[in-house]
Motif scaffolding. Structure first.
Motif, mmCIF file in Angstrom:
data_model
loop_
_atom_site.group_PDB
_atom_site.id
_atom_site.type_symbol
_atom_site.label_atom_id
_atom_site.label_comp_id
_atom_site.label_asym_id
_atom_site.label_seq_id
_atom_site.Cartn_x
_atom_site.Cartn_y
_atom_site.Cartn_z
ATOM 1 N N LYS A 185 -5.950 -2.779 -2.853
ATOM 2 C CA LYS A 185 -4.800 -3.219 -2.010
ATOM 3 C C LYS A 185 -5.206 -2.881 -0.618
ATOM 4 C CE LYS A 185 -0.967 -2.849 -5.346
ATOM 5 N NZ LYS A 185 -1.999 -2.834 -6.575
ATOM 6 N N LEU A 186 -4.725 -3.678 0.105
ATOM 7 C CA LEU A 186 -4.801 -3.547 1.735
ATOM 8 C C LEU A 186 -4.179 -2.109 2.037
ATOM 9 C CD1 LEU A 186 -5.974 -5.113 4.197
ATOM 10 C CD2 LEU A 186 -3.758 -5.740 4.561
ATOM 11 N N GLU A 187 -3.200 -1.729 1.725
ATOM 12 C CA GLU A 187 -2.571 -0.431 1.936
ATOM 13 C C GLU A 187 -3.766 0.784 1.325
ATOM 14 O OE1 GLU A 187 0.923 -0.011 0.011
ATOM 15 O OE2 GLU A 187 0.300 -0.140 -1.853
ATOM 16 N N GLU A 188 -4.409 0.669 0.457
ATOM 17 C CA GLU A 188 -5.224 1.554 0.055
ATOM 18 C C GLU A 188 -6.502 1.568 1.058
ATOM 19 O OE1 GLU A 188 -5.604 1.987 -4.710
ATOM 20 O OE2 GLU A 188 -5.681 -0.133 -3.938
ATOM 21 N N ILE A 189 -6.870 0.282 1.544
ATOM 22 C CA ILE A 189 -8.133 0.242 2.320
ATOM 23 C C ILE A 189 -7.841 0.904 3.689
ATOM 24 C CG2 ILE A 189 -9.713 -1.356 3.446
ATOM 25 C CD1 ILE A 189 -9.086 -3.225 1.093
ATOM 26 N N PHE A 190 -6.846 0.477 4.351
ATOM 27 C CA PHE A 190 -6.512 0.938 5.651
ATOM 28 C C PHE A 190 -5.878 2.196 5.868
ATOM 29 C CE2 PHE A 190 -6.401 -3.905 7.371
ATOM 30 C CZ PHE A 190 -7.865 -3.610 7.267
ATOM 31 N N PHE A 191 -4.915 2.594 4.660
ATOM 32 C CA PHE A 191 -3.871 3.738 4.864
ATOM 33 C C PHE A 191 -4.693 4.816 3.920
ATOM 34 C CE2 PHE A 191 -1.166 0.026 5.907
ATOM 35 C CZ PHE A 191 -1.448 0.088 7.224
ATOM 36 N N ALA A 192 -4.644 4.606 2.744
ATOM 37 C CA ALA A 192 -5.190 5.421 1.906
ATOM 38 C C ALA A 192 -6.518 6.447 2.081
ATOM 39 C CB ALA A 192 -4.908 5.307 0.511
ATOM 40 N N LEU B 42 1.352 4.435 7.551
ATOM 41 C CA LEU B 42 -0.153 5.198 7.942
ATOM 42 C C LEU B 42 0.332 6.698 7.226
ATOM 43 C CD1 LEU B 42 -0.437 4.362 11.738
ATOM 44 C CD2 LEU B 42 -2.084 4.245 9.908
ATOM 45 N N PHE B 43 1.557 7.441 7.111
ATOM 46 C CA PHE B 43 1.981 8.632 6.826
ATOM 47 C C PHE B 43 2.484 8.664 5.380
ATOM 48 C CE2 PHE B 43 1.924 8.451 11.385
ATOM 49 C CZ PHE B 43 0.950 9.236 11.695
ATOM 50 N N SER B 44 2.059 9.107 4.475
ATOM 51 C CA SER B 44 2.406 9.699 3.227
ATOM 52 C C SER B 44 3.080 11.220 3.306
ATOM 53 C CB SER B 44 1.484 9.839 2.215
ATOM 54 O OG SER B 44 0.646 10.991 2.326
ATOM 55 N N PRO B 45 4.032 11.624 2.433
ATOM 56 C CA PRO B 45 4.533 12.779 2.561
ATOM 57 C C PRO B 45 3.569 14.089 2.632
ATOM 58 C CG PRO B 45 5.585 11.689 0.809
ATOM 59 C CD PRO B 45 4.327 10.754 1.029
ATOM 60 N N PHE B 46 2.147 13.595 2.262
ATOM 61 C CA PHE B 46 1.159 14.899 2.402
ATOM 62 C C PHE B 46 0.573 14.814 3.680
ATOM 63 C CE2 PHE B 46 1.879 12.982 -2.111
ATOM 64 C CZ PHE B 46 2.197 14.175 -2.662
#
Length: 298
Positions: free
Chosen positions: A145-152, A235-239
């Protein structure tokens, strides 16, 4: 008649780079594509250069030309509207494709196809080999997923981007400045899968005229600020660390101030907690913006 791929190129006073990009397109073995060039009010000899290219070309070219500069976002939206290909590849005027980029990216898509697959992402390098993008070692599968590539996984390098045209036609860049980063649009496709081409597909000119990446200046600050606001929730997860969030908001404020966003625009769209953080950091951000002006970073 539609094409398999539409390559779109916005240009402002870079006619001298277009012949190199054109040659790289001629050298592609895959021929089922069109090239769309959007001229954002250039004052150089782009009309003459494009006339010779169109006369020589063996593939379809659409030249969209404006006599007055509007903004890159508006030109990009116009080219997306005009695209007839199943996929769109963004290629700046000072970029060029390496050999067989089109066939390799298309094959990567087809070999990893699923209903949620929206396109493919390849690596990029500059002409002097000062910068070469690299996927993180943690990206071991052929699609994510794009969110995994760029953000995670925090892949932040330049890349070659191929995406289904129908997705782009249902979205558009915000036309709020002369330039807004492309990442402001990618967030709408964050839940889609993209196939990874783990080789260099795109070459980029290092330090060319008007290149934002190497200007070391706060250019097109309003567009950058709006883009950062759109990207924040992805960009920001709770962690994520509090320090990283504060640093990000601080950068957002500097672009907002240089971009002349009023206070309501600065804080609108944020959570109450983030609004409080923005207001608390604002005085220090104003001081640093004065420093930016003194050092001619703006």
């Amino acid at each position: 008649m539609s094409n398999r791929i539409s390559i779109i190129t916005s240009v402002f006073n870079r006619a001298n780079h277009l012949k190199r990009l054109y040659k790289s397109l001629c050298d592609q073995e895959f021929k089922d594509f069109e090239w769309i060039i959007g001229n954002d009010g250039s004052s150089d000899n782009i009309e003459e250069v494009m006339r010779h290219i169109i006369e020589d070309a063996s593939f379809k070219i659409k030249f969209i030309s404006g006599s007055i500069r509007c903004c890159k976002s508006k030109i990009d939206n116009k080219m997306i509207h005009e695209a007839t290909g199943d996929f769109i590849i963004f290629c700046d005027s000072d970029d060029w494709l390496v050999k067989n980029t089109l066939s390799r990216m298309l094959n990567k898509f087809e070999n990893n196809y699923d209903r949620n697959l929206a396109g493919a992402i390849g690596l990029a390098a500059d002409n002097l080999n000062h910068n070469k993008s690299k996927f993180p070692d943690s990206l071991i599968k052929d699609k994510y997923k794009l969110e995994e590539i760029f953000f995670a996984h925090r892949f932040q390098d330049d890349c070659a981007f191929m995406i289904k045209t129908e997705l782009l036609k249902n979205s558009k860049f915000q036309e709020i400045d002369m330039y807004i980063p492309e990442g402001s649009l990618w967030i709408y496709f964050s839940s889609y899968n993209f196939a990874l081409c783990k080789e260099v597909m795109l070459k980029k000119e290092y330090n060319s005229d008007h290149r934002i990446s190497f200007s070391r200046r706060f250019e097109y600050s309003r567009g950058k600020a709006i883009s950062m606001k759109l990207l924040y929730s992805f960009l920001f997860s709770p962690f994520s660390s509090s320090f990283r969030k504060i640093r990000y908001i601080f950068s957002y404020l500097r672009f907002s101030i240089h971009g002349d966003l009023d206070l309501n625009m600065k804080i609108s769209g944020w959570s109450l907690r983030t609004k409080i953080l923005i207001l608390s950091l604002l005085p220090l951000a104003r001081v640093l913006c004065l420093v930016d002006l003194m050092l001619k970073r703006v």
